[in-house]
Design a protein around this motif. Sequence first.
Motif, PDB file in Angstrom:
ATOM      1  N   GLU A  96       0.825  -1.197   0.000  1.00  0.00           N
ATOM      2  CA  GLU A  96       0.000   0.000   0.000  1.00  0.00           C
ATOM      3  C   GLU A  96       0.866   1.256   0.000  1.00  0.00           C
ATOM      4  O   GLU A  96       2.066   1.218   0.198  1.00  0.00           O
ATOM      5  CB  GLU A  96      -0.915   0.029   1.237  1.00  0.00           C
ATOM      6  CG  GLU A  96      -1.875  -1.137   1.297  1.00  0.00           C
ATOM      7  CD  GLU A  96      -2.937  -1.101   0.234  1.00  0.00           C
ATOM      8  OE1 GLU A  96      -3.135  -0.047  -0.393  1.00  0.00           O
ATOM      9  OE2 GLU A  96      -3.580  -2.135   0.020  1.00  0.00           O
ATOM     10  N   GLU A 140      -0.862  -2.736   8.664  1.00  0.00           N
ATOM     11  CA  GLU A 140      -2.057  -2.132   8.073  1.00  0.00           C
ATOM     12  C   GLU A 140      -2.570  -0.986   8.944  1.00  0.00           C
ATOM     13  O   GLU A 140      -2.993   0.054   8.428  1.00  0.00           O
ATOM     14  CB  GLU A 140      -3.139  -3.183   7.878  1.00  0.00           C
ATOM     15  CG  GLU A 140      -4.352  -2.659   7.133  1.00  0.00           C
ATOM     16  CD  GLU A 140      -5.288  -3.748   6.667  1.00  0.00           C
ATOM     17  OE1 GLU A 140      -6.073  -3.479   5.735  1.00  0.00           O
ATOM     18  OE2 GLU A 140      -5.247  -4.858   7.227  1.00  0.00           O
ATOM     19  N   VAL A 191      -3.135   2.846   7.687  1.00  0.00           N
ATOM     20  CA  VAL A 191      -4.439   3.504   7.787  1.00  0.00           C
ATOM     21  C   VAL A 191      -4.309   4.795   8.587  1.00  0.00           C
ATOM     22  O   VAL A 191      -4.863   5.837   8.211  1.00  0.00           O
ATOM     23  CB  VAL A 191      -5.473   2.562   8.424  1.00  0.00           C
ATOM     24  CG1 VAL A 191      -6.766   3.312   8.743  1.00  0.00           C
ATOM     25  CG2 VAL A 191      -5.769   1.394   7.496  1.00  0.00           C
ATOM     26  N   VAL A 210      -9.338  -1.775  11.517  1.00  0.00           N
ATOM     27  CA  VAL A 210      -8.389  -2.662  10.856  1.00  0.00           C
ATOM     28  C   VAL A 210      -8.678  -4.115  11.212  1.00  0.00           C
ATOM     29  O   VAL A 210      -8.631  -5.004  10.340  1.00  0.00           O
ATOM     30  CB  VAL A 210      -6.937  -2.282  11.224  1.00  0.00           C
ATOM     31  CG1 VAL A 210      -5.954  -3.343  10.739  1.00  0.00           C
ATOM     32  CG2 VAL A 210      -6.590  -0.922  10.634  1.00  0.00           C
ATOM     33  N   GLN A 218      -9.521  -7.078   8.627  1.00  0.00           N
ATOM     34  CA  GLN A 218      -8.734  -8.307   8.599  1.00  0.00           C
ATOM     35  C   GLN A 218      -9.636  -9.532   8.780  1.00  0.00           C
ATOM     36  O   GLN A 218      -9.494 -10.530   8.074  1.00  0.00           O
ATOM     37  CB  GLN A 218      -7.664  -8.268   9.699  1.00  0.00           C
ATOM     38  CG  GLN A 218      -6.539  -7.277   9.463  1.00  0.00           C
ATOM     39  CD  GLN A 218      -5.349  -7.882   8.749  1.00  0.00           C
ATOM     40  OE1 GLN A 218      -5.133  -9.086   8.801  1.00  0.00           O
ATOM     41  NE2 GLN A 218      -4.564  -7.051   8.076  1.00  0.00           N
ATOM     42  N   SER A 254      -9.930  -3.962   0.870  1.00  0.00           N
ATOM     43  CA  SER A 254      -8.500  -3.655   0.805  1.00  0.00           C
ATOM     44  C   SER A 254      -8.135  -2.606   1.841  1.00  0.00           C
ATOM     45  O   SER A 254      -9.004  -1.976   2.469  1.00  0.00           O
ATOM     46  CB  SER A 254      -8.139  -3.125  -0.589  1.00  0.00           C
ATOM     47  OG  SER A 254      -8.783  -1.879  -0.814  1.00  0.00           O
ATOM     48  N   THR A 255      -6.835  -2.393   2.008  1.00  0.00           N
ATOM     49  CA  THR A 255      -6.372  -1.337   2.914  1.00  0.00           C
ATOM     50  C   THR A 255      -6.811   0.028   2.408  1.00  0.00           C
ATOM     51  O   THR A 255      -7.115   0.920   3.201  1.00  0.00           O
ATOM     52  CB  THR A 255      -4.839  -1.388   3.039  1.00  0.00           C
ATOM     53  OG1 THR A 255      -4.445  -2.688   3.477  1.00  0.00           O
ATOM     54  CG2 THR A 255      -4.349  -0.366   4.046  1.00  0.00           C
TER      55      THR A 255
END
Length: 376
Positions: free
Chosen positions: A2, A246, A250, A276, A280, A301-302
Motif C-alpha cells: 500500500e 495495516e 491507515v 483494521v 482483517q 483492501s487497505t
Amino acid sequence: MELSPAGDGGTPADRAVVRRPPEVEFADELAALAAADEHARPPGWRLSPRAVRSFIVGADDDALERPIARKLYGDDALVERAIVTLTGTRALLLVGEPGTAKSMLSELLAAAISGTSAHTIQGTAGTTEDHIKYSWNYALLLAQGPSREALVPSPLYRGLEQGLIVRFEEVTRCPPEIQDTLVSVLSDKVLHVPELGDDAVVPARRGFNLIATANTRDRGVHEMSAALKRRFNFETVPPIADPQLELQLVKEQAGRLLAEAEAEVEVPDDVLELLVTTFQDLRTGRTAEGTVIDSPSTVLSTAEAVSVAFAASLDARYFGSGRLEPRHLVSQLLGTVIKDREEDLRKLRQYFDVVVKTRGSRSRLWRSYYRARKVL
C-alpha cells in the motif's frame, strides 16, 4: 502492498490540486537520488535500478541530501523483480485485488525511471485501437491528407518515440481484439503507421517499456490471449496480511487526508484498530480467536479501510464532537461493505452478532462498537 504518506514536493500551485503525480509530489526526493546516484543506469533511464528501488521502498543513506520516505509497504522483493523486468525486453503486468496499490506502484516506477507517469492508457469496454496507437485530427486530414501534422499520437506512440515507460490501466477491461493491438508493438518494439506509407514506423527508443495492471476480480471479463501473456512478466500484488502494518498505514493515510481537508479530528489509535481488525477478519473469513465467518463479496483492501477511516473522521468532525468514535465507523462501513449484494449486509450483521458481541463482553470499546450496530 500500500501507499505511504505523501512528500512535500511541488510548487504552491501544485499543492493546490487534489492529487499530484509522484514526479511532482516527490520531486525533491527524485532530485536527491539523481544527484547521489553513482550506479549503472540502463539506457534511457533517469535513475539506476538501485535508486528506483530506494525511491519506492525508502532509503536513509549518508550520501543523500535527505532521507527518502518509504512509499509502498509490502513485498520489497516484488518491487525488485518489477524493476528487473523493466530493465529487459518484457513488459510488466501487475495483478491483484482492487486496492492493493498496483496503479500506485506503476506510477512510482514510471516517475522514477522516465521522470513522468503521465503516459497512461485507461482500459475500458470502450477502448479502441485508436486510443492505443494513434488517431487523427480530421480537419487537417481532410485538408491535406494523411500527414504527421494531422496525426494525434497516443500515450503508447509518445512512449515509443521518446523512450518512456507507458502505463496501461486495467488492460483486461478491454476486448481481446483491442488488447492484441499490443502484441506486435511489444514483440517488434515498433509501431507501424501505414497511412503515412508502407515504411512509416515509430521505433522504440531505449527506455521504452509497458506496465499494465489487471484486477483479479475482472478475470473472465476479457481473458488475455496466450500470445499477449507471453509478452509480459506477471507479478501478483497481495493485500497486507500484517494487522500492525495495516494499522500504521491507515493511521498515516487518514491523517494525511484529514490534513489536506483541513479537518481537525481526534483519531484514537484504539478506534482505528477496531476498523483494521474488522477488515482483517472479514477479508480472511477467520478471526484471531479462530472463529470462521462469512466474508462479504466486496473488496476489503487497505485502501478501502483508509476511505472508511477518513469518512468516519469527517463524520465526527462535522456531525459529532470532533473525536472519532466506534459509531462513526459503523455508519461508514455500510457504504464500503454493501455495494450491490443484499447478502453482504446479512454477513456484516452476523459478524457483529457473533464476533463483535463476544469481544464486547471483555472490552468497553468493542461493546460500544456493538451498540452502534443499530444503524446496520
